[in-house]
Write an enzyme that holds these catalytic residues in place. Structure first.
Site, PDB file in Angstrom:
ATOM      1  N   LYS A  59       0.844  -1.207   0.000  1.00 24.40           N
ATOM      2  CA  LYS A  59       0.000   0.000   0.000  1.00 24.40           C
ATOM      3  C   LYS A  59       0.877   1.254   0.000  1.00 24.40           C
ATOM      4  O   LYS A  59       0.627   2.202  -0.757  1.00 24.40           O
ATOM      5  CB  LYS A  59      -0.939  -0.001   1.220  1.00 24.40           C
ATOM      6  CG  LYS A  59      -2.084  -0.993   1.088  1.00 24.40           C
ATOM      7  CD  LYS A  59      -2.834  -1.246   2.405  1.00 24.40           C
ATOM      8  CE  LYS A  59      -3.853  -2.372   2.221  1.00 24.40           C
ATOM      9  NZ  LYS A  59      -4.505  -2.795   3.478  1.00 24.40           N
ATOM     10  N   GLN A 103      -4.595  -1.255   9.668  1.00 29.55           N
ATOM     11  CA  GLN A 103      -4.606  -2.609   9.111  1.00 29.55           C
ATOM     12  C   GLN A 103      -5.228  -3.589  10.120  1.00 29.55           C
ATOM     13  O   GLN A 103      -4.870  -3.594  11.301  1.00 29.55           O
ATOM     14  CB  GLN A 103      -3.166  -3.030   8.756  1.00 29.55           C
ATOM     15  CG  GLN A 103      -3.043  -4.359   8.048  1.00 29.55           C
ATOM     16  CD  GLN A 103      -3.597  -4.360   6.622  1.00 29.55           C
ATOM     17  OE1 GLN A 103      -3.749  -3.322   5.984  1.00 29.55           O
ATOM     18  NE2 GLN A 103      -3.916  -5.536   6.117  1.00 29.55           N
ATOM     19  N   ASP A 126     -10.901   3.180   3.973  1.00 28.49           N
ATOM     20  CA  ASP A 126     -11.300   1.765   3.959  1.00 28.49           C
ATOM     21  C   ASP A 126     -12.817   1.622   3.812  1.00 28.49           C
ATOM     22  O   ASP A 126     -13.302   0.542   3.456  1.00 28.49           O
ATOM     23  CB  ASP A 126     -10.914   1.109   5.297  1.00 28.49           C
ATOM     24  CG  ASP A 126      -9.691   0.222   5.203  1.00 28.49           C
ATOM     25  OD1 ASP A 126      -9.448  -0.351   4.133  1.00 28.49           O
ATOM     26  OD2 ASP A 126      -8.996   0.100   6.234  1.00 28.49           O
TER      27      ASP A 126
HETATM   28  N1  GUN Z   1      -6.889  -6.531   6.371  1.00 31.00           N
HETATM   29  C1  GUN Z   1      -7.129  -7.256   5.262  1.00 31.00           C
HETATM   30  N2  GUN Z   1      -7.696  -6.497   4.297  1.00 31.00           N
HETATM   31  C2  GUN Z   1      -7.805  -5.253   4.810  1.00 31.00           C
HETATM   32  C3  GUN Z   1      -8.298  -4.026   4.303  1.00 31.00           C
HETATM   33  O1  GUN Z   1      -8.776  -3.920   3.161  1.00 31.00           O
HETATM   34  N3  GUN Z   1      -8.227  -2.969   5.146  1.00 31.00           N
HETATM   35  C4  GUN Z   1      -7.731  -3.061   6.396  1.00 31.00           C
HETATM   36  N4  GUN Z   1      -7.715  -1.973   7.156  1.00 31.00           N
HETATM   37  N5  GUN Z   1      -7.269  -4.193   6.912  1.00 31.00           N
HETATM   38  C5  GUN Z   1      -7.304  -5.274   6.117  1.00 31.00           C
END
Ligand code: GUN
Length: 305
Positions: A59, A103, A126
């Protein structure tokens, strides 16, 4: 003689994701030229989950590639909930940050929900905050942040079926807040007739067989079989499951989706592969949400995807 079906078109998620990223890059550059504002994203990771570390690193890398200001906060797994909430609060008021991503999963002693709900909904790229979830279900999609995986899946569906899904039946297998429920809301907003199926659905195979559009988001390797698929269906495989692959050597593994790809590709009209389908779209939509957030913060009309 039975009709011989052509194999399904394999939907190239990598290519679609790259086109989204190109739009994000030019939108970010345009915003900087027009107002001096650089889109900023903060990614917070707590603990040392190896899969999360890989996701977070990619990311950050993609954000830099888009020309964003990108910061990562890496906290030890002993971090208290109060300290994490204090960091979220700081990021909420940081004018250089337009997107905040914490995350998941978080360590057991931290309440995921409390942390997610502490994020300013206007920076919740998100799309997990109840304000954004509520806007999506009530149809206020223009001002919401839509969760990245369903948003990306929807762009892939549009490439095959167009924007208006009137007359089409969609089945979403999985009812999570992150994928299943928002996916169903998006399909409904596009006029599909939507069913959400899950582990307690009595005849899952028969339900899936009704689907013109089948979205699998259950986290069970290759669960959806070829004889569950309606001929010509569009299949979106959200699953990413690592399974042992002894044929590749001792201790080796490989990634598969929730869909038994080879047998379903014999029946479907179009299908996403794993990897290279929905996966690249998720990160592209995170970048899209972040640039949109920066435009909103600057009081300018954001790009559409
Ligand atoms: N953990 C796995 N996929 C995601 C996501 O799309 N966003 C976040 N914040 N955590 C994750």
């Amino acid at each position: 003689m039975a009709a011989v079906l052509d194999k399904a078109t394999v939907i190239d998620g990598k290519a679609v994701a790259e086109s989204v990223i190109e739009t994000v890059k030019s939108a970010a550059a345009g915003l900087k030229d027009a107002s001096g504002l650089v889109p900023g994203i903060a990614v917070v990771i707590v603990g040392e989950d190896p899969a999360s570390q890989v996701y977070v690193a990619s990311k950050g890398k993609k954000a830099k590639e888009c020309g964003f200001h990108s910061v990562q906060h890496t906290l030890p797994d002993t971090t208290s909930e109060a300290d994490l909430l204090a960091l979220v609060d700081e990021l909420n008021t940081d004018p250089q940050i337009h997107g905040i991503l914490v995350q998941l999963p978080l360590p057991d002693h931290i309440d995921d929900g409390r942390v997610i709900q502490a994020i300013n909904p206007e920076k919740d790229v998100d799309g997990f905050h109840v304000i954004n979830a509520g806007k999506l279900t009530t149809g206020e999609i223009e001002s919401a942040f839509v969760p990245c995986t369903p948003a990306g899946s929807m762009l892939l569906i549009e490439r095959v079926r167009g924007k208006d899904l009137s007359g089409l039946t969609a089945v979403v297998v999985g009812r999570s807040n992150i994928v299943g429920k928002p996916m169903a809301s998006l399909l409904l907003a596009a006029n599909a007739t939507v069913t959400i199926a899950h582990s307690r659905t009595p005849d899952l195979a028969a339900t899936c067989r009704n689907a013109d559009i089948l979205v699998a988001a259950v986290g069970r390797p290759e669960m959806i079989k070829g004889d569950w698929v309606k001929p010509g269906a569009t299949i979106i495989d959200v699953g990413i499951n690592r399974i042992p692959a002894p044929e590749r050597g001792e201790g080796k593994s490989r990634l598969v989706g929730d869909v038994a790809f080879a047998e379903c590709a014999e029946v479907a009209g179009a299908i996403t592969p794993v990897p290279g389908g929905v996966g690249p779209m998720t990160i592209a939509m995170l970048m899209a949400n972040t640039v949109v957030s920066a435009y909103r913060h600057a009081g300018r009309t954001p790009p559409t995807f």
